[in-house]
Design a protein around this motif. Structure first.
Motif, PDB file in Angstrom:
ATOM      1  N   LYS A  96       0.861  -1.187   0.000  1.00 54.15           N
ATOM      2  CA  LYS A  96       0.000   0.000   0.000  1.00 54.15           C
ATOM      3  C   LYS A  96       0.892   1.230   0.000  1.00 54.15           C
ATOM      4  O   LYS A  96       1.355   1.689   1.029  1.00 54.15           O
ATOM      5  N   LEU A  97       1.165   1.765  -1.201  1.00 55.52           N
ATOM      6  CA  LEU A  97       1.990   2.952  -1.320  1.00 55.52           C
ATOM      7  C   LEU A  97       1.159   4.196  -1.050  1.00 55.52           C
ATOM      8  O   LEU A  97      -0.054   4.187  -1.221  1.00 55.52           O
ATOM      9  N   ARG A  98       1.791   5.275  -0.681  1.00 58.78           N
ATOM     10  CA  ARG A  98       1.090   6.502  -0.309  1.00 58.78           C
ATOM     11  C   ARG A  98       0.526   7.261  -1.498  1.00 58.78           C
ATOM     12  O   ARG A  98      -0.375   8.062  -1.326  1.00 58.78           O
ATOM     13  N   ILE A  99       1.083   7.053  -2.689  1.00 60.48           N
ATOM     14  CA  ILE A  99       0.508   7.706  -3.861  1.00 60.48           C
ATOM     15  C   ILE A  99       0.057   6.628  -4.832  1.00 60.48           C
ATOM     16  O   ILE A  99       0.578   5.524  -4.842  1.00 60.48           O
ATOM     17  N   GLY A 100      -0.952   6.933  -5.613  1.00 55.28           N
ATOM     18  CA  GLY A 100      -1.475   5.978  -6.586  1.00 55.28           C
ATOM     19  C   GLY A 100      -1.008   6.336  -7.981  1.00 55.28           C
ATOM     20  O   GLY A 100       0.100   6.824  -8.172  1.00 55.28           O
ATOM     21  N   THR A 101      -1.869   6.115  -8.951  1.00 61.88           N
ATOM     22  CA  THR A 101      -1.502   6.417 -10.324  1.00 61.88           C
ATOM     23  C   THR A 101      -1.303   7.917 -10.491  1.00 61.88           C
ATOM     24  O   THR A 101      -1.908   8.727  -9.793  1.00 61.88           O
ATOM     25  N   LEU A 102      -0.452   8.276 -11.417  1.00 65.46           N
ATOM     26  CA  LEU A 102      -0.169   9.684 -11.669  1.00 65.46           C
ATOM     27  C   LEU A 102      -1.193  10.251 -12.629  1.00 65.46           C
ATOM     28  O   LEU A 102      -1.512   9.623 -13.637  1.00 65.46           O
ATOM     29  N   PRO A 103      -1.714  11.436 -12.341  1.00 66.45           N
ATOM     30  CA  PRO A 103      -2.671  12.039 -13.270  1.00 66.45           C
ATOM     31  C   PRO A 103      -1.960  12.415 -14.568  1.00 66.45           C
ATOM     32  O   PRO A 103      -0.777  12.741 -14.568  1.00 66.45           O
ATOM     33  N   ASP A 104      -2.700  12.350 -15.658  1.00 67.03           N
ATOM     34  CA  ASP A 104      -2.157  12.771 -16.942  1.00 67.03           C
ATOM     35  C   ASP A 104      -2.252  14.284 -16.979  1.00 67.03           C
ATOM     36  O   ASP A 104      -3.280  14.853 -17.319  1.00 67.03           O
ATOM     37  N   ASP A 105      -1.176  14.940 -16.571  1.00 67.02           N
ATOM     38  CA  ASP A 105      -1.178  16.379 -16.386  1.00 67.02           C
ATOM     39  C   ASP A 105      -0.063  17.001 -17.217  1.00 67.02           C
ATOM     40  O   ASP A 105       0.940  16.357 -17.502  1.00 67.02           O
ATOM     41  N   LYS A 106      -0.259  18.232 -17.616  1.00 75.66           N
ATOM     42  CA  LYS A 106       0.763  18.939 -18.381  1.00 75.66           C
ATOM     43  C   LYS A 106       2.007  19.093 -17.504  1.00 75.66           C
ATOM     44  O   LYS A 106       1.926  19.611 -16.386  1.00 75.66           O
ATOM     45  N   PRO A 107       3.157  18.673 -17.984  1.00 68.59           N
ATOM     46  CA  PRO A 107       4.368  18.757 -17.155  1.00 68.59           C
ATOM     47  C   PRO A 107       4.850  20.190 -16.976  1.00 68.59           C
ATOM     48  O   PRO A 107       4.655  21.043 -17.831  1.00 68.59           O
ATOM     49  N   VAL A 108       5.461  20.426 -15.849  1.00 69.70           N
ATOM     50  CA  VAL A 108       6.074  21.710 -15.534  1.00 69.70           C
ATOM     51  C   VAL A 108       7.540  21.430 -15.246  1.00 69.70           C
ATOM     52  O   VAL A 108       7.873  20.535 -14.473  1.00 69.70           O
ATOM     53  N   ARG A 109       8.406  22.176 -15.857  1.00 70.55           N
ATOM     54  CA  ARG A 109       9.836  21.955 -15.679  1.00 70.55           C
ATOM     55  C   ARG A 109      10.298  22.599 -14.373  1.00 70.55           C
ATOM     56  O   ARG A 109      10.008  23.763 -14.110  1.00 70.55           O
ATOM     57  N   ILE A 110      11.010  21.809 -13.564  1.00 70.64           N
ATOM     58  CA  ILE A 110      11.617  22.327 -12.342  1.00 70.64           C
ATOM     59  C   ILE A 110      13.059  21.842 -12.296  1.00 70.64           C
ATOM     60  O   ILE A 110      13.418  20.862 -12.947  1.00 70.64           O
ATOM     61  N   ALA A 111      13.842  22.506 -11.512  1.00 72.40           N
ATOM     62  CA  ALA A 111      15.224  22.075 -11.284  1.00 72.40           C
ATOM     63  C   ALA A 111      15.376  21.826  -9.788  1.00 72.40           C
ATOM     64  O   ALA A 111      14.998  22.647  -8.962  1.00 72.40           O
TER      65      ALA A 111
END
Length: 79
Positions: A3-18
């Motif tokens: 039982k992981l704390r996050i489930g499937t990832l939403p199909d969302d527009k990516p945002v670039r971070i560093a």
């Protein structure tokens, strides 16, 4: 099944971070992505996409943060 704390990832527009991560944290992030892929059947090609839902989950479950945020919003509403 784990039982992981996050489930499937939403199909969302990516945002670039560093971000700079310690090597051990990066290795754990890769391992987490592999386990999550097996658990959900969703291929995670970029483990970095896990960072945002992990941070969001962390903030959502941090009680001290929720209390402080609630106090701040109450103060903003009064002021």
């Amino acid at each position: 099944m784990t039982k992981l704390r996050i489930g499937t990832l939403p199909d969302d527009k990516p945002v670039r971070i560093a971000i700079d991560l310690p090597a051990a944290v990066h290795r754990d992030l890769i391992s987490y992505a592999e386990i999550l892929s097996r658990e959900t059947g969703q291929k995670i090609s970029d483990p970095n996409k896990l960072i945002a839902p992990m941070v969001a989950r962390f903030m959502a479950t941090d009680r001290a943060f929720a209390r402080a945020r609630k106090r701040r919003h109450a103060k903003d509403d009064v002021g």
